[in-house]
Scaffold this motif. Sequence first.
Motif, PDB file in Angstrom:
ATOM      1  N   THR A  27       6.773  65.295  39.686  1.00  0.00           N
ATOM      2  CA  THR A  27       6.875  66.477  38.837  1.00  0.00           C
ATOM      3  C   THR A  27       5.873  66.311  37.708  1.00  0.00           C
ATOM      4  OG1 THR A  27       8.657  65.444  37.590  1.00  0.00           O
ATOM      5  CG2 THR A  27       9.306  66.922  39.362  1.00  0.00           C
ATOM      6  N   GLU A  28       4.811  67.046  37.809  1.00  0.00           N
ATOM      7  CA  GLU A  28       3.766  66.965  36.797  1.00  0.00           C
ATOM      8  C   GLU A  28       3.820  68.209  35.936  1.00  0.00           C
ATOM      9  OE1 GLU A  28      -0.047  66.241  38.518  1.00  0.00           O
ATOM     10  OE2 GLU A  28       0.723  64.671  39.808  1.00  0.00           O
ATOM     11  N   THR A  29       3.825  67.996  34.644  1.00  0.00           N
ATOM     12  CA  THR A  29       3.778  69.109  33.718  1.00  0.00           C
ATOM     13  C   THR A  29       2.325  69.500  33.530  1.00  0.00           C
ATOM     14  OG1 THR A  29       5.702  68.228  32.584  1.00  0.00           O
ATOM     15  CG2 THR A  29       4.405  69.875  31.405  1.00  0.00           C
ATOM     16  N   PRO A  30       1.998  70.773  33.743  1.00  0.00           N
ATOM     17  CA  PRO A  30       0.599  71.163  33.568  1.00  0.00           C
ATOM     18  C   PRO A  30       0.156  70.983  32.126  1.00  0.00           C
ATOM     19  CG  PRO A  30       1.977  73.084  34.025  1.00  0.00           C
ATOM     20  CD  PRO A  30       2.845  71.878  34.107  1.00  0.00           C
ATOM     21  N   GLU A  31      -1.065  70.584  31.988  1.00  0.00           N
ATOM     22  CA  GLU A  31      -1.667  70.396  30.664  1.00  0.00           C
ATOM     23  C   GLU A  31      -1.818  71.771  30.004  1.00  0.00           C
ATOM     24  OE1 GLU A  31      -2.748  67.793  27.922  1.00  0.00           O
ATOM     25  OE2 GLU A  31      -2.052  67.136  29.874  1.00  0.00           O
ATOM     26  N   PRO A  32      -1.423  71.918  28.729  1.00  0.00           N
ATOM     27  CA  PRO A  32      -1.614  73.219  28.073  1.00  0.00           C
ATOM     28  C   PRO A  32      -3.101  73.559  27.968  1.00  0.00           C
ATOM     29  CG  PRO A  32      -0.595  71.634  26.567  1.00  0.00           C
ATOM     30  CD  PRO A  32      -0.829  70.941  27.865  1.00  0.00           C
ATOM     31  N   GLN A  33      -3.395  74.818  28.129  1.00  0.00           N
ATOM     32  CA  GLN A  33      -4.782  75.264  28.065  1.00  0.00           C
ATOM     33  C   GLN A  33      -5.109  75.713  26.647  1.00  0.00           C
ATOM     34  OE1 GLN A  33      -5.973  77.922  31.183  1.00  0.00           O
ATOM     35  NE2 GLN A  33      -4.495  77.050  32.593  1.00  0.00           N
ATOM     36  N   ARG A  34      -6.299  75.400  26.216  1.00  0.00           N
ATOM     37  CA  ARG A  34      -6.762  75.814  24.890  1.00  0.00           C
ATOM     38  C   ARG A  34      -7.013  77.308  24.921  1.00  0.00           C
ATOM     39  NH1 ARG A  34      -8.092  76.782  20.134  1.00  0.00           N
ATOM     40  NH2 ARG A  34     -10.036  76.205  19.149  1.00  0.00           N
ATOM     41  N   VAL A  35      -6.488  78.006  23.921  1.00  0.00           N
ATOM     42  CA  VAL A  35      -6.701  79.443  23.818  1.00  0.00           C
ATOM     43  C   VAL A  35      -7.485  79.754  22.549  1.00  0.00           C
ATOM     44  CG1 VAL A  35      -4.667  80.075  25.170  1.00  0.00           C
ATOM     45  CG2 VAL A  35      -4.466  79.825  22.695  1.00  0.00           C
ATOM     46  N   LEU A  36      -8.210  80.853  22.601  1.00  0.00           N
ATOM     47  CA  LEU A  36      -9.038  81.287  21.482  1.00  0.00           C
ATOM     48  C   LEU A  36      -8.599  82.664  21.027  1.00  0.00           C
ATOM     49  CD1 LEU A  36     -12.422  80.320  23.142  1.00  0.00           C
ATOM     50  CD2 LEU A  36     -11.270  79.037  21.340  1.00  0.00           C
ATOM     51  N   ARG A  37      -8.527  82.846  19.722  1.00  0.00           N
ATOM     52  CA  ARG A  37      -8.245  84.165  19.170  1.00  0.00           C
ATOM     53  C   ARG A  37      -9.528  84.966  19.128  1.00  0.00           C
ATOM     54  NH1 ARG A  37      -4.136  83.649  14.109  1.00  0.00           N
ATOM     55  NH2 ARG A  37      -2.356  82.931  15.328  1.00  0.00           N
ATOM     56  N   GLU A  38      -9.368  86.256  19.045  1.00  0.00           N
ATOM     57  CA  GLU A  38     -10.540  87.134  19.019  1.00  0.00           C
ATOM     58  C   GLU A  38     -11.459  86.816  17.844  1.00  0.00           C
ATOM     59  OE1 GLU A  38     -11.497  91.654  20.270  1.00  0.00           O
ATOM     60  OE2 GLU A  38      -9.615  91.306  19.209  1.00  0.00           O
ATOM     61  N   SER A  39     -10.887  86.399  16.728  1.00  0.00           N
ATOM     62  CA  SER A  39     -11.699  86.075  15.551  1.00  0.00           C
ATOM     63  C   SER A  39     -12.579  84.845  15.762  1.00  0.00           C
ATOM     64  CB  SER A  39     -10.800  85.864  14.333  1.00  0.00           C
ATOM     65  OG  SER A  39      -9.924  84.769  14.550  1.00  0.00           O
ATOM     66  N   GLU A  40     -12.239  84.010  16.743  1.00  0.00           N
ATOM     67  CA  GLU A  40     -13.041  82.814  17.041  1.00  0.00           C
ATOM     68  C   GLU A  40     -14.206  83.106  17.985  1.00  0.00           C
ATOM     69  OE1 GLU A  40     -10.415  79.045  17.421  1.00  0.00           O
ATOM     70  OE2 GLU A  40      -9.187  80.707  18.161  1.00  0.00           O
ATOM     71  N   LEU A  41     -14.129  84.195  18.718  1.00  0.00           N
ATOM     72  CA  LEU A  41     -15.117  84.464  19.762  1.00  0.00           C
ATOM     73  C   LEU A  41     -16.534  84.717  19.262  1.00  0.00           C
ATOM     74  CD1 LEU A  41     -12.967  86.558  22.240  1.00  0.00           C
ATOM     75  CD2 LEU A  41     -13.611  84.153  22.406  1.00  0.00           C
ATOM     76  N   PRO A  42     -16.745  85.452  18.141  1.00  0.00           N
ATOM     77  CA  PRO A  42     -18.126  85.696  17.724  1.00  0.00           C
ATOM     78  C   PRO A  42     -18.952  84.423  17.517  1.00  0.00           C
ATOM     79  CG  PRO A  42     -16.666  87.166  16.556  1.00  0.00           C
ATOM     80  CD  PRO A  42     -15.799  86.195  17.313  1.00  0.00           C
ATOM     81  N   ALA A  43     -18.310  83.364  17.080  1.00  0.00           N
ATOM     82  CA  ALA A  43     -19.036  82.095  16.899  1.00  0.00           C
ATOM     83  C   ALA A  43     -19.451  81.499  18.241  1.00  0.00           C
ATOM     84  CB  ALA A  43     -18.171  81.097  16.128  1.00  0.00           C
TER      85      ALA A  43
END
Length: 96
Positions: A27-43
Motif C-alpha cells: 500500500t503506497e501512498t501517492p506523493e502529493p503533487q506541487r500545485v501553483l496558484r494563478e498568481s505564481e504563473l506569470p513568473a
Amino acid sequence: MNPQSDPRLSAIGAQQGYPNGAFAMKTETPEPQRVLRESELPALDGLAKTQRAELIRRGQYPAPVRISERRKVWLAHEIADWQSARISVRDTKGTL
C-alpha cells in the motif's frame, strides 16, 4: 484465503522479498503533487491572465484543477512539461 496458508502466495511473497515468505499487499501512498496558484504563473510563463485563458481554451496550455468553487490551481509538473515543450519548439526551430 489466508496468505500464510497458501503456498503459492508464500512463494510470491518470498520472491518479492517479504520476510518468511509472508505475502502482504503493498500500500503506497501517492506523493502529493506541487500545485501553483494563478498568481505564481506569470513568473513561470510570462503570460497575462487573458493570454493564458486563450491558450487553455485552444488546448495549448495545461488546464487548471478546481480545488474548490472559487479556487483553481495548476500542477507544477504540467507547467514544467509545457515549458519544456516550448523550449523544444524553439530549439528545433519549429512553430507552435
